[in-house]
Design a protein around this motif. Structure first.
Motif, PDB file in Angstrom:
ATOM      1  N   HIS A   1       0.837  -1.210   0.000  1.00  0.00           N
ATOM      2  CA  HIS A   1       0.000   0.000   0.000  1.00  0.00           C
ATOM      3  C   HIS A   1       0.863   1.247   0.000  1.00  0.00           C
ATOM      4  N   GLU A   2       0.561   2.152  -0.897  1.00  0.00           N
ATOM      5  CA  GLU A   2       1.227   3.450  -0.941  1.00  0.00           C
ATOM      6  C   GLU A   2       0.160   4.527  -0.805  1.00  0.00           C
ATOM      7  N   ASN A   3       0.586   5.737  -0.428  1.00  0.00           N
ATOM      8  CA  ASN A   3      -0.409   6.819  -0.417  1.00  0.00           C
ATOM      9  C   ASN A   3      -0.492   7.491  -1.790  1.00  0.00           C
ATOM     10  N   THR A   4       0.484   7.216  -2.637  1.00  0.00           N
ATOM     11  CA  THR A   4       0.490   7.763  -3.995  1.00  0.00           C
ATOM     12  C   THR A   4       0.820   6.610  -4.936  1.00  0.00           C
ATOM     13  N   PHE A   5      -0.107   6.262  -5.771  1.00  0.00           N
ATOM     14  CA  PHE A   5       0.102   5.080  -6.616  1.00  0.00           C
ATOM     15  C   PHE A   5      -0.621   5.278  -7.943  1.00  0.00           C
ATOM     16  N   PHE A   6      -0.369   4.383  -8.870  1.00  0.00           N
ATOM     17  CA  PHE A   6      -0.968   4.529 -10.201  1.00  0.00           C
ATOM     18  C   PHE A   6      -2.042   3.471 -10.453  1.00  0.00           C
ATOM     19  N   GLN A   7      -3.078   3.919 -11.097  1.00  0.00           N
ATOM     20  CA  GLN A   7      -4.095   2.992 -11.592  1.00  0.00           C
ATOM     21  C   GLN A   7      -4.245   3.224 -13.098  1.00  0.00           C
ATOM     22  N   MET A   8      -4.842   2.245 -13.761  1.00  0.00           N
ATOM     23  CA  MET A   8      -5.268   2.485 -15.131  1.00  0.00           C
ATOM     24  C   MET A   8      -6.720   2.058 -15.256  1.00  0.00           C
ATOM     25  N   GLU A   9      -7.530   3.028 -15.575  1.00  0.00           N
ATOM     26  CA  GLU A   9      -8.952   2.749 -15.735  1.00  0.00           C
ATOM     27  C   GLU A   9      -9.209   2.366 -17.188  1.00  0.00           C
ATOM     28  N   GLY A  10     -10.173   1.533 -17.404  1.00  0.00           N
ATOM     29  CA  GLY A  10     -10.565   1.216 -18.771  1.00  0.00           C
ATOM     30  C   GLY A  10     -12.088   1.149 -18.842  1.00  0.00           C
ATOM     31  N   MET A  11     -12.620   1.568 -19.984  1.00  0.00           N
ATOM     32  CA  MET A  11     -14.083   1.497 -20.169  1.00  0.00           C
ATOM     33  C   MET A  11     -14.365   1.063 -21.595  1.00  0.00           C
ATOM     34  N   MET A  12     -15.348   0.210 -21.708  1.00  0.00           N
ATOM     35  CA  MET A  12     -15.824  -0.136 -23.054  1.00  0.00           C
ATOM     36  C   MET A  12     -17.344  -0.055 -23.028  1.00  0.00           C
ATOM     37  N   ILE A  13     -17.904   0.762 -23.876  1.00  0.00           N
ATOM     38  CA  ILE A  13     -19.362   0.920 -23.907  1.00  0.00           C
ATOM     39  C   ILE A  13     -19.813   0.699 -25.355  1.00  0.00           C
ATOM     40  N   ASP A  14     -20.760  -0.186 -25.487  1.00  0.00           N
ATOM     41  CA  ASP A  14     -21.245  -0.472 -26.844  1.00  0.00           C
ATOM     42  C   ASP A  14     -22.574  -1.215 -26.699  1.00  0.00           C
ATOM     43  N   GLU A  15     -23.119  -1.632 -27.843  1.00  0.00           N
ATOM     44  CA  GLU A  15     -24.342  -2.432 -27.752  1.00  0.00           C
ATOM     45  C   GLU A  15     -23.924  -3.847 -27.343  1.00  0.00           C
ATOM     46  N   ASP A  16     -24.750  -4.476 -26.557  1.00  0.00           N
ATOM     47  CA  ASP A  16     -24.546  -5.890 -26.178  1.00  0.00           C
ATOM     48  C   ASP A  16     -23.219  -6.209 -25.493  1.00  0.00           C
ATOM     49  N   ILE A  17     -22.758  -5.329 -24.689  1.00  0.00           N
ATOM     50  CA  ILE A  17     -21.527  -5.660 -23.939  1.00  0.00           C
ATOM     51  C   ILE A  17     -21.923  -6.465 -22.696  1.00  0.00           C
ATOM     52  N   SER A  18     -21.177  -7.541 -22.470  1.00  0.00           N
ATOM     53  CA  SER A  18     -21.550  -8.399 -21.344  1.00  0.00           C
ATOM     54  C   SER A  18     -20.310  -8.752 -20.516  1.00  0.00           C
ATOM     55  N   ILE A  19     -20.563  -9.535 -19.460  1.00  0.00           N
ATOM     56  CA  ILE A  19     -19.453  -9.943 -18.593  1.00  0.00           C
ATOM     57  C   ILE A  19     -18.422 -10.760 -19.374  1.00  0.00           C
ATOM     58  N   SER A  20     -18.865 -11.510 -20.391  1.00  0.00           N
ATOM     59  CA  SER A  20     -17.869 -12.299 -21.132  1.00  0.00           C
ATOM     60  C   SER A  20     -16.898 -11.392 -21.862  1.00  0.00           C
ATOM     61  N   ASN A  21     -17.357 -10.217 -22.355  1.00  0.00           N
ATOM     62  CA  ASN A  21     -16.417  -9.283 -22.978  1.00  0.00           C
ATOM     63  C   ASN A  21     -15.387  -8.821 -21.940  1.00  0.00           C
ATOM     64  N   LEU A  22     -15.918  -8.498 -20.761  1.00  0.00           N
ATOM     65  CA  LEU A  22     -15.043  -8.030 -19.689  1.00  0.00           C
ATOM     66  C   LEU A  22     -13.952  -9.074 -19.391  1.00  0.00           C
ATOM     67  N   ILE A  23     -14.372 -10.324 -19.219  1.00  0.00           N
ATOM     68  CA  ILE A  23     -13.409 -11.378 -18.876  1.00  0.00           C
ATOM     69  C   ILE A  23     -12.395 -11.580 -20.001  1.00  0.00           C
ATOM     70  N   TYR A  24     -12.865 -11.507 -21.236  1.00  0.00           N
ATOM     71  CA  TYR A  24     -11.963 -11.668 -22.377  1.00  0.00           C
ATOM     72  C   TYR A  24     -10.854 -10.600 -22.345  1.00  0.00           C
ATOM     73  N   PHE A  25     -11.265  -9.340 -22.149  1.00  0.00           N
ATOM     74  CA  PHE A  25     -10.265  -8.261 -22.186  1.00  0.00           C
ATOM     75  C   PHE A  25      -9.291  -8.350 -21.003  1.00  0.00           C
ATOM     76  N   MET A  26      -9.802  -8.737 -19.841  1.00  0.00           N
ATOM     77  CA  MET A  26      -8.923  -8.855 -18.676  1.00  0.00           C
ATOM     78  C   MET A  26      -7.889  -9.963 -18.897  1.00  0.00           C
ATOM     79  N   LYS A  27      -8.374 -11.104 -19.417  1.00  0.00           N
ATOM     80  CA  LYS A  27      -7.474 -12.244 -19.659  1.00  0.00           C
ATOM     81  C   LYS A  27      -6.403 -11.875 -20.679  1.00  0.00           C
ATOM     82  N   THR A  28      -6.831 -11.218 -21.779  1.00  0.00           N
ATOM     83  CA  THR A  28      -5.883 -10.852 -22.834  1.00  0.00           C
ATOM     84  C   THR A  28      -4.831  -9.906 -22.267  1.00  0.00           C
ATOM     85  N   MET A  29      -5.301  -8.912 -21.520  1.00  0.00           N
ATOM     86  CA  MET A  29      -4.358  -7.934 -20.980  1.00  0.00           C
ATOM     87  C   MET A  29      -3.315  -8.635 -20.108  1.00  0.00           C
ATOM     88  N   LEU A  30      -3.769  -9.512 -19.211  1.00  0.00           N
ATOM     89  CA  LEU A  30      -2.827 -10.149 -18.283  1.00  0.00           C
ATOM     90  C   LEU A  30      -1.831 -11.045 -19.005  1.00  0.00           C
TER      91      LEU A  30
END
Ligand code: FA5
Length: 340
Positions: A202-231
């Motif tokens: 834990h730090e008091n000053t740290f970095f995050q990266m936010e990501g957002m994807m908004i479109d028609e028919d976006i679901s949890i499977s899209n979310l999981i796909y992008f997280m897996k690919t990124m990692l």
């Protein structure tokens, strides 16, 4: 007396020629001009001389000669010392190559760039956002009204003018939805501030990266796909992760994505607070209230968002046991990332 002075002149001349440093010159001065030196004993000898006037003049002339020669020799010696120093000093040479070591990127910069590359290749835009924001952006637009208990999870630095240091990159969600409208794919890295007591993760000053994807028919499977690919792209190897339910007022449903501690392999260590897991990238489907607040038509669009802990990702990626090393400014620690 005259003869004695002549003898002394001769021996002084010989000794002076051999006195090539300041210590021997000083010895010579004491030997001739000191309280018990030759000149003093000549003065004592005056008692036994009949023509005291002439002898006194001879002694004075000898004394002046000795003083003058010693001071000349000592000036010449000083000049020689300075000349030698000047000679040995490095000469300015405009053609010499600069003696500089190459600098290195901060590991957070390296990790940020790598994650950015992955998302850019999947069509995401990179956005930048302020570090000082208002309460609306950081909380209210994210479905966290005043006095909501979720505010306690992020111990906030408030400024005198009512603004605050952003506690999470989610503070840019509203601005980016309004800027792009739907559909949108964006990531926005940034520095976050929380009044936390610090420890190995834990730090008091740290970095995050936010990501957002908004479109028609976006679901949890899209979310999981992008997280897996990124990692898998960032770690270049299989890393063990787990997804569990998590509560954040701005997503529904919300998840905690934890990474198996790469430092201890899951056995438990200070870097993961002995749990074997590290919270890395909470995420979820964007809450309709948040979409509406950002001007998005919730009948047509849905989306996911995630808040990747970039500093923790760098810890796990590079095997840094203590998160505080990143802000330490220690070149010994940070310059090791040169060739990564
Ligand atoms: C949030 O900040 C949410 N805004 C994340 C989010 C975004 C959820 C979008 C859902 C949708 P949290 O407080 O858990 O959540 O922080 C997110 C990540 O930032 C943590 O998992 C962790 O990796 C990192 N993080 C949080 N606090 C610290 C800290 N004090 N030091 C280092 N990293 C931290």
């Amino acid at each position: 007396m005259k003869q004695r002075i002549e003898e002394l002149k001769k021996s002084f001349g010989e000794a002076l020629a051999l006195s090539t440093d300041s210590a021997s010159l000083e010895n010579l001065r004491v030997e001739y001009l000191g309280k018990k030196g030759h000149v003093a004993s000549l003065m004592q000898g005056l008692r036994d001389v009949s023509d005291k006037r002439e002898a006194g003049q001879l002694i004075n002339a000898f004394k002046n000669e000795v003083e003058g020669k010693i001071s000349e020799a000592s000036e010449a010696l000083q000049a020689a010392i300075i000349a030698a120093k000047v000679r040995s000093a490095r000469k300015y040479n405009p053609t010499l190559k600069p003696e500089r070591e190459l600098g290195s990127y901060h590991p957070i910069t390296l990790a940020t760039r790598e994650v950015e590359e992955v998302f850019v290749s999947m069509g995401f835009a990179i956005e930048n956002y302020d570090e000082i924001v208002d309460d609306y952006k950081c909380f209210e637009a994210l479905n966290i009204p005043k006095h909501h208990p979720a505010r306690d999870m992020q111990d906030t630095y408030y400024l005198d003018n009512g603004q605050l240091l952003k506690t999470h990159t989610s503070a840019a969600q509203n601005y980016i939805m309004k800027k792009y409208g739907a559909p949108l794919r964006a990531i926005f890295p940034g520095r976050c501030f929380r009044n936390e007591s610090t420890d190995a993760c834990h730090e008091n000053t740290f970095f995050q990266m936010e990501g957002m994807m908004i479109d028609e028919d976006i679901s949890i499977s899209n979310l999981i796909y992008f997280m897996k690919t990124m990692l898998s792209e960032v770690f270049h190897r299989d890393v063990k992760v787990r997804l569990r339910p998590g509560f954040f007022p701005f997503v529904e449903p919300g998840f905690e994505l934890d990474i198996n501690c790469e430092i201890c392999g899951g056995a438990g260590c200070p870097s993961c607070k002995n749990s074997g897991w590290l919270e890395l990238c909470p995420c979820g489907m964007i809450h309709p209230n948040v979409l509406k607040e950002g001007g998005i038509d919730t009948e047509k669009y849905s989306g996911f968002a995630f808040g990747l802990g970039l500093t923790r990702l760098a810890m796990m990626k590079y095997g840094v046991k203590d998160i505080r090393d990143f802000n330490s400014g220690s070149l010994k620690a940070l310059s090791q990332f040169k060739s990564i």
